[in-house]
Design a protein around this motif. Sequence first.
Motif, mmCIF file in Angstrom:
data_model
loop_
_atom_site.group_PDB
_atom_site.id
_atom_site.type_symbol
_atom_site.label_atom_id
_atom_site.label_comp_id
_atom_site.label_asym_id
_atom_site.label_seq_id
_atom_site.Cartn_x
_atom_site.Cartn_y
_atom_site.Cartn_z
ATOM 1 N N MET A 102 20.261 1.891 -22.133
ATOM 2 C CA MET A 102 21.137 2.335 -23.049
ATOM 3 C C MET A 102 21.887 3.585 -22.560
ATOM 4 O O MET A 102 22.735 3.894 -23.127
ATOM 5 N N ALA A 103 21.005 4.309 -21.730
ATOM 6 C CA ALA A 103 21.738 5.632 -21.229
ATOM 7 C C ALA A 103 22.849 5.309 -20.382
ATOM 8 O O ALA A 103 24.053 5.641 -20.479
ATOM 9 N N GLU A 104 22.668 4.218 -19.561
ATOM 10 C CA GLU A 104 23.891 3.742 -18.827
ATOM 11 C C GLU A 104 24.873 3.170 -19.882
ATOM 12 O O GLU A 104 26.057 3.384 -19.360
ATOM 13 N N ALA A 105 24.613 2.433 -20.541
ATOM 14 C CA ALA A 105 25.699 1.843 -21.849
ATOM 15 C C ALA A 105 26.501 3.255 -22.434
ATOM 16 O O ALA A 105 27.702 2.878 -22.435
ATOM 17 N N ALA A 106 25.625 4.008 -22.835
ATOM 18 C CA ALA A 106 26.279 4.997 -23.396
ATOM 19 C C ALA A 106 27.330 5.965 -22.586
ATOM 20 O O ALA A 106 28.437 6.183 -22.806
#
Length: 232
Positions: free
Chosen positions: A109-113
């Motif tokens: 999720m952090a990478e996606a954000a």
Amino acid sequence: MAIEVFDTPGLLAQAVARRLAARVTEAVSAGRTPTVVLTGGTIAGKIYGELAHDADWRAAEYWWGDERFVPEGHEDRNDRQAREGFLDRFEVPAEHVHAMPAHGCDQSMAEAADAYAETLPDDPFDVVLLGVGPDAHIASLFPGHPQVTETERRAVEVFDSPKPPPQRISLTYPALNHTRATWFVVSGEDKAEAVAKAIGGAPVEQAPAAGARGLEETVWFLDRGAASRLSS
């Protein structure tokens, strides 16, 4: 800041639809690509349903203020609501639709954000549309949550949304406030206290909606219910 109050949600939706069409047309006439941040929710759906062939919707590019981190096409996705409500209806090109990553992608999720933040334009958005929750949250920036105090990252992961589903991606103030116009669209008496707190200048930690504003224009589009606790 301006406040516009309408007798019914339907009239509110019609007014915002007309105003958005005018703003998109204005940008196209100026030789710019219109850039719009979309929101979700019941009143957003009404607005999308009111959009007509009075603007070149295909010329604009679209982002979202937040998204539920669920599989692509899931009924909870804000992008599904907008696609079904108007993007598909006006055959907006796929390359103009910047959907947030979905659950099942090959990123955390952090990478996606962070990847989504890279898609945001350098110039200010033309319009950011924001709904407001009964707790005065906007996008997925919730009272008392650390994302409200983020000042560097333009998009962040949210693991513990108090409103299901709990996992989300949200733009932050550095992105949401990088806009010519911020339009709050709020319907219903259950939002009245939140509206009054935000407009009254409550701390953003208590009322995240209080921290959003446009560089040139900030407008609250309210129906009678949402405006019912504002002092005259």
